[in-house]
Design a protein around this motif. Structure first.
Motif, PDB file in Angstrom:
ATOM      1  N   PHE A  45      -4.436  -5.725 -11.259  1.00 14.63           N
ATOM      2  CA  PHE A  45      -4.669  -4.372 -10.768  1.00 14.63           C
ATOM      3  C   PHE A  45      -5.352  -3.526 -11.838  1.00 14.63           C
ATOM      4  O   PHE A  45      -5.039  -3.616 -13.024  1.00 14.63           O
ATOM      5  CB  PHE A  45      -3.358  -3.695 -10.367  1.00 14.63           C
ATOM      6  CG  PHE A  45      -2.787  -4.142  -9.060  1.00 14.63           C
ATOM      7  CD1 PHE A  45      -3.183  -3.543  -7.876  1.00 14.63           C
ATOM      8  CD2 PHE A  45      -1.839  -5.163  -9.006  1.00 14.63           C
ATOM      9  CE1 PHE A  45      -2.650  -3.947  -6.657  1.00 14.63           C
ATOM     10  CE2 PHE A  45      -1.293  -5.571  -7.792  1.00 14.63           C
ATOM     11  CZ  PHE A  45      -1.703  -4.967  -6.615  1.00 14.63           C
ATOM     12  N   THR A  46      -6.270  -2.686 -11.426  1.00  4.21           N
ATOM     13  CA  THR A  46      -6.874  -1.670 -12.277  1.00  4.21           C
ATOM     14  C   THR A  46      -7.008  -0.405 -11.448  1.00  4.21           C
ATOM     15  O   THR A  46      -6.767  -0.421 -10.229  1.00  4.21           O
ATOM     16  CB  THR A  46      -8.260  -2.099 -12.807  1.00  4.21           C
ATOM     17  OG1 THR A  46      -9.093  -2.443 -11.688  1.00  4.21           O
ATOM     18  CG2 THR A  46      -8.153  -3.278 -13.753  1.00  4.21           C
ATOM     19  N   LEU A  47      -7.394   0.688 -12.081  1.00  8.51           N
ATOM     20  CA  LEU A  47      -7.581   1.919 -11.302  1.00  8.51           C
ATOM     21  C   LEU A  47      -8.721   2.744 -11.867  1.00  8.51           C
ATOM     22  O   LEU A  47      -9.124   2.593 -13.017  1.00  8.51           O
ATOM     23  CB  LEU A  47      -6.294   2.743 -11.218  1.00  8.51           C
ATOM     24  CG  LEU A  47      -5.681   3.371 -12.478  1.00  8.51           C
ATOM     25  CD1 LEU A  47      -6.445   4.604 -12.960  1.00  8.51           C
ATOM     26  CD2 LEU A  47      -4.232   3.758 -12.219  1.00  8.51           C
ATOM     27  N   PHE A  52      -8.744  -2.047  -3.396  1.00 12.96           N
ATOM     28  CA  PHE A  52      -7.607  -2.391  -2.544  1.00 12.96           C
ATOM     29  C   PHE A  52      -7.174  -1.202  -1.692  1.00 12.96           C
ATOM     30  O   PHE A  52      -6.893  -1.335  -0.514  1.00 12.96           O
ATOM     31  CB  PHE A  52      -6.433  -2.874  -3.402  1.00 12.96           C
ATOM     32  CG  PHE A  52      -5.233  -3.283  -2.603  1.00 12.96           C
ATOM     33  CD1 PHE A  52      -5.259  -4.416  -1.811  1.00 12.96           C
ATOM     34  CD2 PHE A  52      -4.072  -2.516  -2.640  1.00 12.96           C
ATOM     35  CE1 PHE A  52      -4.150  -4.793  -1.060  1.00 12.96           C
ATOM     36  CE2 PHE A  52      -2.957  -2.884  -1.898  1.00 12.96           C
ATOM     37  CZ  PHE A  52      -2.994  -4.028  -1.110  1.00 12.96           C
ATOM     38  N   CYS A  53      -7.150  -0.008  -2.292  1.00  7.47           N
ATOM     39  CA  CYS A  53      -6.796   1.209  -1.555  1.00  7.47           C
ATOM     40  C   CYS A  53      -7.251   2.416  -2.368  1.00  7.47           C
ATOM     41  O   CYS A  53      -7.500   2.322  -3.570  1.00  7.47           O
ATOM     42  CB  CYS A  53      -5.295   1.289  -1.275  1.00  7.47           C
ATOM     43  SG  CYS A  53      -4.257   1.118  -2.749  1.00  7.47           S
ATOM     44  N   SER A  54      -7.353   3.543  -1.709  1.00 10.53           N
ATOM     45  CA  SER A  54      -7.718   4.788  -2.394  1.00 10.53           C
ATOM     46  C   SER A  54      -6.970   5.940  -1.741  1.00 10.53           C
ATOM     47  O   SER A  54      -6.692   5.914  -0.539  1.00 10.53           O
ATOM     48  CB  SER A  54      -9.227   5.027  -2.334  1.00 10.53           C
ATOM     49  OG  SER A  54      -9.666   5.167  -0.996  1.00 10.53           O
ATOM     50  N   PHE A  55      -6.636   6.937  -2.564  1.00 14.62           N
ATOM     51  CA  PHE A  55      -5.855   8.071  -2.087  1.00 14.62           C
ATOM     52  C   PHE A  55      -6.476   9.380  -2.566  1.00 14.62           C
ATOM     53  O   PHE A  55      -6.985   9.467  -3.679  1.00 14.62           O
ATOM     54  CB  PHE A  55      -4.415   8.002  -2.607  1.00 14.62           C
ATOM     55  CG  PHE A  55      -3.739   6.688  -2.357  1.00 14.62           C
ATOM     56  CD1 PHE A  55      -3.587   6.197  -1.073  1.00 14.62           C
ATOM     57  CD2 PHE A  55      -3.258   5.930  -3.416  1.00 14.62           C
ATOM     58  CE1 PHE A  55      -2.965   4.973  -0.836  1.00 14.62           C
ATOM     59  CE2 PHE A  55      -2.634   4.710  -3.192  1.00 14.62           C
ATOM     60  CZ  PHE A  55      -2.484   4.231  -1.901  1.00 14.62           C
ATOM     61  N   ILE A 112      -7.493   2.370  -6.441  1.00 19.40           N
ATOM     62  CA  ILE A 112      -6.789   1.228  -7.021  1.00 19.40           C
ATOM     63  C   ILE A 112      -7.528  -0.045  -6.647  1.00 19.40           C
ATOM     64  O   ILE A 112      -7.780  -0.309  -5.467  1.00 19.40           O
ATOM     65  CB  ILE A 112      -5.334   1.178  -6.523  1.00 19.40           C
ATOM     66  CG1 ILE A 112      -4.581   2.439  -6.978  1.00 19.40           C
ATOM     67  CG2 ILE A 112      -4.626  -0.073  -7.051  1.00 19.40           C
ATOM     68  CD1 ILE A 112      -3.157   2.532  -6.490  1.00 19.40           C
ATOM     69  N   LEU A 113      -7.887  -0.814  -7.680  1.00 23.02           N
ATOM     70  CA  LEU A 113      -8.636  -2.044  -7.464  1.00 23.02           C
ATOM     71  C   LEU A 113      -7.752  -3.255  -7.733  1.00 23.02           C
ATOM     72  O   LEU A 113      -6.819  -3.197  -8.551  1.00 23.02           O
ATOM     73  CB  LEU A 113      -9.867  -2.100  -8.376  1.00 23.02           C
ATOM     74  CG  LEU A 113     -10.875  -0.962  -8.233  1.00 23.02           C
ATOM     75  CD1 LEU A 113     -10.609   0.119  -9.265  1.00 23.02           C
ATOM     76  CD2 LEU A 113     -12.304  -1.473  -8.357  1.00 23.02           C
ATOM     77  N   THR A 164       0.835  -1.209   0.000  1.00 20.29           N
ATOM     78  CA  THR A 164       0.000   0.000   0.000  1.00 20.29           C
ATOM     79  C   THR A 164       0.865   1.252   0.000  1.00 20.29           C
ATOM     80  O   THR A 164       0.582   2.215  -0.731  1.00 20.29           O
ATOM     81  CB  THR A 164      -0.920   0.009   1.228  1.00 20.29           C
ATOM     82  OG1 THR A 164      -1.779  -1.127   1.186  1.00 20.29           O
ATOM     83  CG2 THR A 164      -1.777   1.263   1.262  1.00 20.29           C
ATOM     84  N   ASN A 165       1.916   1.259   0.797  1.00 20.93           N
ATOM     85  CA  ASN A 165       2.799   2.427   0.871  1.00 20.93           C
ATOM     86  C   ASN A 165       3.496   2.691  -0.455  1.00 20.93           C
ATOM     87  O   ASN A 165       3.696   3.851  -0.851  1.00 20.93           O
ATOM     88  CB  ASN A 165       3.844   2.230   1.970  1.00 20.93           C
ATOM     89  CG  ASN A 165       3.249   2.307   3.356  1.00 20.93           C
ATOM     90  OD1 ASN A 165       2.209   2.929   3.555  1.00 20.93           O
ATOM     91  ND2 ASN A 165       3.886   1.659   4.327  1.00 20.93           N
TER      92      ASN A 165
END
Length: 251
Positions: free
Chosen positions: A97-99, A115-118, A108-109, A41-42
Protein backbone atom coordinates in the motif's frame (compact mmCIF):
# COMPACT_ATOMS: atom_id res chain seq x y z
CA UNK A 1 23.42 -32.26 15.08
CA UNK A 2 24.41 -31.05 11.62
CA UNK A 3 20.90 -31.65 10.31
CA UNK A 4 19.33 -29.19 12.74
CA UNK A 5 20.52 -25.95 11.04
CA UNK A 6 19.48 -27.31 7.66
CA UNK A 7 16.06 -28.25 9.01
CA UNK A 8 15.62 -24.79 10.53
CA UNK A 9 16.64 -23.19 7.25
CA UNK A 10 14.11 -25.26 5.34
CA UNK A 11 11.40 -24.32 7.82
CA UNK A 12 12.26 -20.64 7.48
CA UNK A 13 12.23 -20.86 3.69
CA UNK A 14 8.91 -22.69 3.76
CA UNK A 15 7.43 -20.09 6.09
CA UNK A 16 8.77 -17.29 3.91
CA UNK A 17 7.25 -18.81 0.78
CA UNK A 18 3.97 -19.33 2.60
CA UNK A 19 3.97 -15.70 3.71
CA UNK A 20 4.71 -14.52 0.19
CA UNK A 21 1.90 -16.64 -1.17
CA UNK A 22 -0.50 -14.77 1.08
CA UNK A 23 0.32 -11.46 -0.62
CA UNK A 24 -2.34 -10.58 -3.12
CA UNK A 25 -2.12 -8.99 -6.52
CA UNK A 26 -4.35 -5.99 -7.23
CA UNK A 27 -7.14 -8.06 -8.79
CA UNK A 28 -7.10 -10.58 -5.95
CA UNK A 29 -7.34 -7.79 -3.38
CA UNK A 30 -10.32 -6.28 -5.20
CA UNK A 31 -12.02 -9.68 -5.28
CA UNK A 32 -11.25 -10.24 -1.60
CA UNK A 33 -12.69 -6.83 -0.75
CA UNK A 34 -15.87 -7.64 -2.67
CA UNK A 35 -16.20 -11.01 -0.91
CA UNK A 36 -15.96 -9.19 2.45
CA UNK A 37 -18.72 -6.76 1.46
CA UNK A 38 -16.08 -4.07 0.84
CA UNK A 39 -15.00 -4.02 4.48
CA UNK A 40 -11.38 -3.35 3.46
CA UNK A 41 -12.42 -0.17 1.64
CA UNK A 42 -14.71 0.79 4.52
CA UNK A 43 -11.91 0.30 7.04
CA UNK A 44 -9.57 2.53 5.03
CA UNK A 45 -12.32 5.13 4.72
CA UNK A 46 -13.13 5.09 8.45
CA UNK A 47 -9.45 5.42 9.32
CA UNK A 48 -8.96 8.30 6.88
CA UNK A 49 -12.10 10.03 8.16
CA UNK A 50 -11.05 9.86 11.81
CA UNK A 51 -7.48 10.83 10.97
CA UNK A 52 -8.69 13.97 9.20
CA UNK A 53 -10.94 15.01 12.08
CA UNK A 54 -8.19 14.50 14.65
CA UNK A 55 -5.48 16.30 12.63
CA UNK A 56 -7.50 18.49 10.22
CA UNK A 57 -5.36 17.15 7.38
CA UNK A 58 -4.74 13.85 5.62
CA UNK A 59 -1.86 11.54 6.57
CA UNK A 60 1.33 12.25 4.65
CA UNK A 61 2.53 8.64 4.47
CA UNK A 62 0.94 5.21 4.41
CA UNK A 63 2.71 4.39 7.70
CA UNK A 64 0.95 7.35 9.36
CA UNK A 65 -2.40 6.00 8.20
CA UNK A 66 -1.74 2.34 9.06
CA UNK A 67 -0.31 3.10 12.51
CA UNK A 68 -3.35 5.24 13.27
CA UNK A 69 -5.71 2.64 11.81
CA UNK A 70 -4.38 -0.27 13.84
CA UNK A 71 -4.39 1.65 17.10
CA UNK A 72 -7.69 3.46 16.71
CA UNK A 73 -9.79 1.32 14.39
CA UNK A 74 -8.63 -2.29 14.49
CA UNK A 75 -6.74 -2.94 17.72
CA UNK A 76 -8.87 -0.83 20.07
CA UNK A 77 -12.17 -1.15 18.21
CA UNK A 78 -13.25 2.38 19.09
CA UNK A 79 -15.59 2.58 16.11
CA UNK A 80 -17.20 0.03 13.83
CA UNK A 81 -15.83 -3.47 14.46
CA UNK A 82 -14.14 -4.99 11.42
CA UNK A 83 -13.60 -8.71 10.93
CA UNK A 84 -10.33 -10.50 11.60
CA UNK A 85 -10.15 -11.25 7.88
CA UNK A 86 -9.80 -7.53 7.15
CA UNK A 87 -7.01 -7.15 9.68
CA UNK A 88 -5.19 -10.21 8.33
CA UNK A 89 -5.32 -8.90 4.75
CA UNK A 90 -4.03 -5.47 5.80
CA UNK A 91 -1.23 -6.92 7.94
CA UNK A 92 0.09 -9.29 5.29
CA UNK A 93 -0.20 -6.84 2.40
CA UNK A 94 0.72 -3.62 4.20
CA UNK A 95 4.00 -3.14 2.30
CA UNK A 96 2.15 -2.98 -1.03
CA UNK A 97 0.00 0.00 0.00
CA UNK A 98 1.05 3.59 -0.69
CA UNK A 99 -0.84 6.87 -0.65
CA UNK A 100 -0.96 10.30 -2.21
CA UNK A 101 -2.66 13.12 -0.36
CA UNK A 102 -3.62 16.73 -0.95
CA UNK A 103 -5.58 19.13 1.23
CA UNK A 104 -8.82 17.95 -0.36
CA UNK A 105 -8.25 14.35 -1.41
CA UNK A 106 -6.62 11.12 -0.28
CA UNK A 107 -5.71 8.47 -2.86
CA UNK A 108 -4.71 5.01 -1.63
CA UNK A 109 -2.77 2.84 -4.05
CA UNK A 110 -2.08 -0.88 -3.98
CA UNK A 111 0.75 -2.34 -6.05
CA UNK A 112 0.99 1.05 -7.82
CA UNK A 113 -2.67 0.99 -8.89
CA UNK A 114 -5.42 3.16 -7.40
CA UNK A 115 -7.39 1.05 -4.94
CA UNK A 116 -9.68 3.78 -3.55
CA UNK A 117 -9.85 7.54 -3.08
CA UNK A 118 -11.68 9.74 -0.60
CA UNK A 119 -12.63 13.40 -0.43
CA UNK A 120 -13.31 13.75 3.27
CA UNK A 121 -12.31 17.36 3.81
CA UNK A 122 -15.39 19.37 4.72
CA UNK A 123 -16.55 22.59 3.18
CA UNK A 124 -16.86 25.62 5.42
CA UNK A 125 -20.61 25.12 5.81
CA UNK A 126 -20.36 21.39 6.54
CA UNK A 127 -17.66 21.89 9.15
CA UNK A 128 -19.52 24.72 10.86
CA UNK A 129 -22.74 22.71 10.96
CA UNK A 130 -20.88 20.06 12.97
CA UNK A 131 -20.68 22.58 15.80
CA UNK A 132 -18.25 22.29 18.68
CA UNK A 133 -16.61 18.91 19.22
CA UNK A 134 -13.53 17.69 21.07
CA UNK A 135 -11.33 14.59 21.11
CA UNK A 136 -8.73 13.53 23.67
CA UNK A 137 -5.66 11.49 22.69
CA UNK A 138 -3.36 9.37 24.85
CA UNK A 139 -0.54 7.20 23.45
CA UNK A 140 -1.78 8.06 19.93
CA UNK A 141 -5.20 6.58 20.67
CA UNK A 142 -8.39 8.65 20.64
CA UNK A 143 -10.05 8.13 24.01
CA UNK A 144 -13.69 7.08 23.87
CA UNK A 145 -14.28 5.71 27.36
CA UNK A 146 -16.73 7.00 29.97
CA UNK A 147 -14.17 9.45 31.34
CA UNK A 148 -13.68 11.02 27.91
CA UNK A 149 -17.45 11.23 27.38
CA UNK A 150 -17.88 13.14 30.63
CA UNK A 151 -14.94 15.45 29.91
CA UNK A 152 -16.35 16.11 26.45
CA UNK A 153 -19.35 17.90 27.96
CA UNK A 154 -17.20 19.77 30.49
CA UNK A 155 -14.72 20.95 27.85
CA UNK A 156 -17.51 22.18 25.55
CA UNK A 157 -19.10 24.05 28.47
CA UNK A 158 -15.83 25.81 29.30
CA UNK A 159 -15.21 26.46 25.62
CA UNK A 160 -18.59 28.14 25.26
CA UNK A 161 -17.92 30.30 28.32
CA UNK A 162 -14.61 31.45 26.81
CA UNK A 163 -16.39 32.23 23.56
CA UNK A 164 -19.12 34.27 25.28
CA UNK A 165 -16.57 36.16 27.36
CA UNK A 166 -14.55 36.98 24.25
CA UNK A 167 -17.60 38.35 22.48
CA UNK A 168 -19.07 40.25 25.42
CA UNK A 169 -16.04 41.50 27.37
CA UNK A 170 -13.09 41.56 24.98
CA UNK A 171 -14.77 43.39 22.12
CA UNK A 172 -14.27 40.39 19.92
CA UNK A 173 -16.52 39.57 17.01
CA UNK A 174 -17.50 36.24 15.58
CA UNK A 175 -17.62 35.34 11.92
CA UNK A 176 -20.72 33.98 10.24
CA UNK A 177 -21.19 32.51 6.82
CA UNK A 178 -22.37 34.74 4.01
CA UNK A 179 -25.97 33.64 4.47
CA UNK A 180 -25.72 34.49 8.18
CA UNK A 181 -27.25 31.22 9.26
CA UNK A 182 -24.40 29.67 11.19
CA UNK A 183 -21.21 30.51 13.03
CA UNK A 184 -17.98 29.79 11.24
CA UNK A 185 -15.81 27.32 13.19
CA UNK A 186 -12.07 26.81 13.21
CA UNK A 187 -10.19 23.58 13.98
CA UNK A 188 -7.64 23.47 16.81
CA UNK A 189 -4.98 20.92 17.74
CA UNK A 190 -3.02 21.05 20.99
CA UNK A 191 0.21 19.13 21.70
CA UNK A 192 0.83 19.02 25.44
CA UNK A 193 4.50 18.03 25.23
CA UNK A 194 5.31 20.90 22.88
CA UNK A 195 2.72 23.22 24.46
CA UNK A 196 1.55 24.29 21.01
CA UNK A 197 -1.96 25.19 19.94
CA UNK A 198 -2.33 25.19 16.15
CA UNK A 199 -5.19 26.91 14.32
CA UNK A 200 -6.57 25.15 11.24
CA UNK A 201 -8.69 27.39 9.03
CA UNK A 202 -11.33 25.21 7.43
CA UNK A 203 -13.22 28.16 6.00
CA UNK A 204 -11.72 30.37 3.25
CA UNK A 205 -11.36 33.81 4.81
CA UNK A 206 -8.68 36.20 5.95
CA UNK A 207 -8.87 36.92 9.67
CA UNK A 208 -6.68 36.74 12.76
CA UNK A 209 -7.86 34.88 15.82
CA UNK A 210 -8.40 37.19 18.80
CA UNK A 211 -5.15 36.94 20.81
CA UNK A 212 -6.81 36.80 24.22
CA UNK A 213 -9.30 34.24 22.89
CA UNK A 214 -6.40 32.14 21.59
CA UNK A 215 -4.55 32.42 24.91
CA UNK A 216 -7.63 31.31 26.84
CA UNK A 217 -8.11 28.30 24.54
CA UNK A 218 -4.48 27.30 24.96
CA UNK A 219 -4.71 27.55 28.75
CA UNK A 220 -7.88 25.45 28.77
CA UNK A 221 -6.21 22.81 26.59
CA UNK A 222 -3.09 22.70 28.74
CA UNK A 223 -5.06 22.28 31.95
CA UNK A 224 -7.19 19.49 30.51
CA UNK A 225 -4.16 17.56 29.27
CA UNK A 226 -2.25 18.05 32.52
CA UNK A 227 -5.11 17.11 34.81
CA UNK A 228 -6.28 14.09 32.81
CA UNK A 229 -2.93 12.82 31.54
CA UNK A 230 -3.67 13.40 27.85
CA UNK A 231 -0.95 13.93 25.25
CA UNK A 232 -2.95 15.72 22.60
CA UNK A 233 -6.41 17.03 21.90
CA UNK A 234 -8.35 18.41 18.96
CA UNK A 235 -11.52 20.47 18.87
CA UNK A 236 -13.55 22.99 16.91
CA UNK A 237 -14.56 26.41 18.15
CA UNK A 238 -16.28 29.53 16.77
CA UNK A 239 -13.87 31.90 15.05
CA UNK A 240 -13.51 35.06 17.15
CA UNK A 241 -11.53 37.99 15.75
CA UNK A 242 -11.11 41.73 16.24
CA UNK A 243 -9.82 42.50 12.76
CA UNK A 244 -11.70 43.37 9.63
CA UNK A 245 -12.94 40.16 8.04
CA UNK A 246 -12.66 39.56 4.32
CA UNK A 247 -14.67 36.52 3.28
CA UNK A 248 -13.53 34.79 0.11
CA UNK A 249 -15.60 32.71 -2.21
CA UNK A 250 -16.28 29.30 -0.70
CA UNK A 251 -14.14 26.50 -2.10
Amino acid sequence: MKKTPILLLLLLLTYNCFSQQKKLCFGELSEKDASLNFEITNCLYQSSYEYWYSHFKYPSTIDNLFDFMFKNILDFKTTKTFSQDVKDVLVVNRSLFTLYSTQNELVILYADSVFCSFSIACSCGEFSETGSFVGFVKDNVIQKDNKANKLDKLFKHKLWNIYRQSINKLSGRHIVEKNGLSLVHVGMTYDYQKDTLVVHNICPYYADLHKKYYTSLKLLSSRFCHKNNYDYLFFSTPFVTYDTVHLMDER
